[in-house]
Design an enzyme around this catalytic site. Structure first.
Site, PDB file in Angstrom:
ATOM      1  N   LYS A 192       0.820  -1.209   0.000  1.00  0.00           N
ATOM      2  CA  LYS A 192       0.000   0.000   0.000  1.00  0.00           C
ATOM      3  C   LYS A 192       0.852   1.256   0.000  1.00  0.00           C
ATOM      4  O   LYS A 192       0.492   2.250  -0.629  1.00  0.00           O
ATOM      5  CB  LYS A 192      -0.952   0.014   1.204  1.00  0.00           C
ATOM      6  CG  LYS A 192      -2.044  -1.033   1.102  1.00  0.00           C
ATOM      7  CD  LYS A 192      -3.027  -0.885   2.253  1.00  0.00           C
ATOM      8  CE  LYS A 192      -3.985  -2.066   2.333  1.00  0.00           C
ATOM      9  NZ  LYS A 192      -4.778  -2.047   3.568  1.00  0.00           N
ATOM     10  N   LYS A 240      -9.267 -12.482  -9.877  1.00  0.00           N
ATOM     11  CA  LYS A 240     -10.416 -12.484  -8.987  1.00  0.00           C
ATOM     12  C   LYS A 240     -11.346 -11.311  -9.281  1.00  0.00           C
ATOM     13  O   LYS A 240     -10.888 -10.234  -9.645  1.00  0.00           O
ATOM     14  CB  LYS A 240      -9.939 -12.397  -7.530  1.00  0.00           C
ATOM     15  CG  LYS A 240      -9.828 -13.750  -6.859  1.00  0.00           C
ATOM     16  CD  LYS A 240      -9.170 -13.688  -5.506  1.00  0.00           C
ATOM     17  CE  LYS A 240     -10.024 -13.047  -4.423  1.00  0.00           C
ATOM     18  NZ  LYS A 240      -9.433 -13.219  -3.079  1.00  0.00           N
ATOM     19  N   LYS A 267     -13.393  -4.896  -7.031  1.00  0.00           N
ATOM     20  CA  LYS A 267     -14.090  -3.643  -7.277  1.00  0.00           C
ATOM     21  C   LYS A 267     -13.346  -2.722  -8.230  1.00  0.00           C
ATOM     22  O   LYS A 267     -13.729  -1.583  -8.421  1.00  0.00           O
ATOM     23  CB  LYS A 267     -14.310  -2.926  -5.943  1.00  0.00           C
ATOM     24  CG  LYS A 267     -15.416  -3.564  -5.140  1.00  0.00           C
ATOM     25  CD  LYS A 267     -15.605  -2.908  -3.804  1.00  0.00           C
ATOM     26  CE  LYS A 267     -14.641  -3.438  -2.775  1.00  0.00           C
ATOM     27  NZ  LYS A 267     -15.189  -3.522  -1.428  1.00  0.00           N
TER      28      LYS A 267
END
Ligand code: TRP
Length: 326
Positions: free
Chosen positions: A111, A192, A195
């Site tokens: 991140k 996968k 979003k």
């Protein structure tokens, strides 16, 4: 009954992959376990967030989780920031974990590499997660393999605290949930469903209207031959449709493959099954949305049940670590 604890970040709408992969297990655990579920809005703040969006996402996620089948009578469902014990225990966790341990977290490296502003909170994220889990004397944490490091550091923190200050916390176990269906992107069945903005046509949102669901499934990529076979390597697109149909109708995808000769029939039945699966969820969601007081009442109930447990654990941790009582 063993206690399970799990957390989910409020980051936008849920999709079919979340529902069939993880949330079906959350719903099941309500019956077999003493289940505690937390919407981790404080964790969401570790990356920059628009305030209105965060508030909206948090409320919507609570409504979605209830619509999907979490019953606030059968489990404890609450918002992390409603129970201040979480941030308080997080400080004790931060003082128990070492800089070096936090520095080894791969989630932080991922991140922080992708963002220009790296908050202190992003670095100490695992200490807050440890607080979440340890506050409830949790036995089991059913989360995906991507959370392995976070659960291990939680166990290390619990053990270290217990060694330093005497028995305070239950040391939890990581359980990889029983393989929920692995739902892939409809356009890129090698990755996968997520979003991601990159693939709006490959992702089916839990709140999506029937015509959009039909359109996306009908346009899902398959392959050029026409045999319906459950084979992730050779036929990822077709297998994904079989997984979706299987999960939506609680049938084994392998045996489903035998009942189809043509892609078109498989797609039509998958459309039907997904629409039927989502319809009652959407209906319950829109009812809740129309009556915000009801959600608020359910979340208050959740927070007060959560606080009853967590306040005792926090008091024990403060006492044992030598903080003077007020
Ligand atoms: N880190 C988890 C995730 O990204 C979310 C989370 C926060 C969590 N606190 C937790 C998961 C406690 C399990 C238990 O998915």
């Amino acid at each position: 009954m063993a206690r399970v604890f799990s957390g989910i970040q409020p980051s936008g709408e849920l999709h079919l992959g979340n529902l069939l992969g993880a949330l079906v297990n959350w719903v099941k655990h309500q019956e077999s376990h003493d289940a505690v579920y937390c919407i981790v809005d404080l964790h969401a703040l570790t990356l920059p967030k628009d305030p209105e969006e965060l508030r909206k996402n948090t409320l919507e996620l609570a409504q979605l989780l209830i619509a999907v089948g979490l019953d606030p009578q059968d489990c404890i469902l609450f918002i992390q920031s409603h129970v201040p014990e979480h941030s308080q225990l997080a400080w004790l966790m931060e003082c128990t974990v070492s800089f070096g341990e936090l520095n080894r977290m791969t989630a932080f490296k991922d991140k922080s590499g992708r963002n220009e502003f790296i908050s202190g909170g992003l670095f100490t994220y695992p200490a807050l997660q440890a607080a979440d889990i340890l506050l409830y004397d949790t036995d089991l944490v059913p989360v995906g393999d991507d959370q392995r490091q976070h659960i291990e550091i939680t166990r290390d923190i619990a053990e270290r605290f217990n060694t330093r200050f005497g028995d305070t916390f239950v040391v939890p176990e990581h359980v990889i949930p029983p393989a929920g269906a692995r739902i892939m992107d409809l356009q890129h069945p090698d990755r996968k469903m997520s979003k991601s903005e990159l693939s709006p046509t490959g992702t089916i949102g839990v709140l999506e209207p029937p015509d959009a669901i039909a359109r996306k499934i009908k346009r899902a990529v398959t392959d050029s031959d026409s045999e319906v076979r459950f084979d992730h390597v050779e036929k990822p697109g077709v297998s994904n449709l079989l997984s979706i149909l299987g999960a939506a109708t609680s049938t084994d995808p392998l045996s489903l493959a035998d009942s189809y000769e043509r892609y078109g029939d498989l797609k039509n039945d998958t459309v039907e099954a997904v629409i039927q699966l989502l319809e009652p969820i959407q209906q319950r969601f829109f009812e809740l949305q129309a009556d915000p007081g009801e959600t608020q009442r359910l979340l208050q109930l959740g927070a007060s049940k959560a606080q009853e447990i967590s306040s005792r654990t926090l008091a024990r941790a403060k006492e044992n670590s030598g903080l003077l009582q007020p």
